[in-house]
Write an enzyme that holds these catalytic residues in place. Sequence first.
Site, PDB file in Angstrom:
ATOM      1  N   LYS A   1      89.457  15.333  87.928  1.00  0.00           N
ATOM      2  CA  LYS A   1      90.421  14.241  87.263  1.00  0.00           C
ATOM      3  C   LYS A   1      91.575  14.368  86.776  1.00  0.00           C
ATOM      4  O   LYS A   1      91.285  15.280  85.369  1.00  0.00           O
ATOM      5  CB  LYS A   1      88.977  13.127  86.968  1.00  0.00           C
ATOM      6  CG  LYS A   1      90.223  11.425  86.745  1.00  0.00           C
ATOM      7  CD  LYS A   1      88.878  10.837  85.996  1.00  0.00           C
ATOM      8  CE  LYS A   1      88.693  10.479  84.707  1.00  0.00           C
ATOM      9  NZ  LYS A   1      87.742   9.982  84.655  1.00  0.00           N
TER      10      LYS A   1
ATOM     11  N   ASP B   1      78.571   8.516  85.366  1.00  0.00           N
ATOM     12  CA  ASP B   1      80.178   8.509  84.928  1.00  0.00           C
ATOM     13  C   ASP B   1      79.705   7.613  83.143  1.00  0.00           C
ATOM     14  O   ASP B   1      78.376   7.602  83.597  1.00  0.00           O
ATOM     15  CB  ASP B   1      80.800   7.617  85.588  1.00  0.00           C
ATOM     16  CG  ASP B   1      82.320   7.969  84.636  1.00  0.00           C
ATOM     17  OD1 ASP B   1      82.042   8.882  83.437  1.00  0.00           O
ATOM     18  OD2 ASP B   1      83.501   7.224  84.333  1.00  0.00           O
TER      19      ASP B   1
ATOM     20  N   THR C   1      88.073   0.013  83.770  1.00  0.00           N
ATOM     21  CA  THR C   1      89.061  -0.334  84.759  1.00  0.00           C
ATOM     22  C   THR C   1      88.595   0.226  86.471  1.00  0.00           C
ATOM     23  O   THR C   1      88.543  -0.661  87.475  1.00  0.00           O
ATOM     24  CB  THR C   1      90.457   0.132  84.948  1.00  0.00           C
ATOM     25  OG1 THR C   1      90.339   1.992  85.329  1.00  0.00           O
ATOM     26  CG2 THR C   1      91.068   0.172  83.409  1.00  0.00           C
TER      27      THR C   1
HETATM   28  C1  R5P Z   1      86.135   8.695  80.717  1.00  0.00           C
HETATM   29  O1  R5P Z   1      86.127   9.773  80.658  1.00  0.00           O
HETATM   30  C2  R5P Z   1      85.094   8.380  81.290  1.00  0.00           C
HETATM   31  O2  R5P Z   1      83.901   9.124  82.208  1.00  0.00           O
HETATM   32  C3  R5P Z   1      85.338   7.497  81.853  1.00  0.00           C
HETATM   33  O3  R5P Z   1      85.463   8.131  83.598  1.00  0.00           O
HETATM   34  C4  R5P Z   1      86.707   6.298  82.029  1.00  0.00           C
HETATM   35  O4  R5P Z   1      86.100   5.506  80.986  1.00  0.00           O
HETATM   36  C5  R5P Z   1      86.547   5.258  83.403  1.00  0.00           C
HETATM   37  O5  R5P Z   1      87.217   4.460  83.288  1.00  0.00           O
HETATM   38  P1  R5P Z   1      87.924   3.873  84.317  1.00  0.00           P
HETATM   39  O6  R5P Z   1      87.062   2.962  85.036  1.00  0.00           O
HETATM   40  O7  R5P Z   1      88.875   2.809  83.880  1.00  0.00           O
HETATM   41  O8  R5P Z   1      88.715   5.378  84.915  1.00  0.00           O
END
Ligand code: R5P
Length: 329
Positions: free
Chosen positions: A205, A232, A237
């Site tokens: 990512k 995760d 968001t």
């Molecule tokens: C960031 O690197 C974390 O592991 C999550 O992927 C992140 O906080 C997710 O954020 P969002 O839902 O806004 O993509």
Amino acid sequence: MIQHSHRDLTLYRGIKLYAGTGSPDLAQKIAEYVKVPLCGRDIIQFPNENLFVKLHSSARGQDVYVIQNTSSPVHRNLMELLILIQTLKLDSAARITAVIPYMAYCRSDKKDQPRVPITARLVADMLEVAGADRYMILDPHAGQVQGFFSIPGDVLTGFHLISEHLRGLAKYMVDPVVVTVDLGFAKKGRNIAADLNVPIAFIEKRRSSNDAKAQALSVIGEVANRDVILVDDEIDTGGSICQAVNLLKENGARDVYVICVHPIFSADAAARLAALPVKQFITTDTVPLPPEKASLLNGRLTVLSIAPLVGEVILRAHEGRSVGEMFNE
Ligand code: R5P
């Protein structure tokens, strides 16, 4: 001269539990596990938005745990926590532990570009300055957050709980594979895969700017014709998960199960997630989910409570017993 008929040599007196307004349901469940009621306190916001705290009874000499979530409204919740801690310190509590199921600003953990702060360090400093003697947090975004504190703490994980739940589901899955939403989560993802005895794959990512938008680029590993457990630490968001699910489907994944510890679900995240071809969302109650958001995922959302875990750790911390033992460590 006053004669003392009895001298109690124990270090701390009883457990006292206090809660801010950040996660009342979770605080209540923790109190039920510990079998100690939440202590009364007033938290008042004046018209000028300044907060005022008053304890209903003395905390002198007590082993105090302040349960406060620092998700939305982040700054109000954080200030409540700091003011509660300072109030308890000034009231001569013997030991104060900040119990923070979700610690805000953990994603600001390094200077990865010029002229930016390390706000997680600032939050840790503020907790110590307020008077916390110990802290307890769950799944901070990065392990190095532990090093931002110079007081001892318990850094817990909700993934044991989630893995236990998944073990029951995994036997109905077809060739399951754990997929991490990014490479930063690879190590934790490997532990979950090992726990479930299934293979692992990763999503690469990229965040191109500071505006919280993520872009899923490619899948590393085998997902075609397999059920996927997409993991995760938090869903904010929902951008990362949406991109990841779509990429997995393009790569031939069968059913997708999404798991995370912290369901932040900011703004319209719940609606975006509801539109995804996801079989189930499995999360915990580190962050309270408003019913209107939860209902959008109706029938596909499982929320596991971390209250028994936190409650047990509070009891063990109070009694000076090992916490690692709970996880055979
Ligand atoms: C960031 O690197 C974390 O592991 C999550 O992927 C992140 O906080 C997710 O954020 P969002 O839902 O806004 O993509």
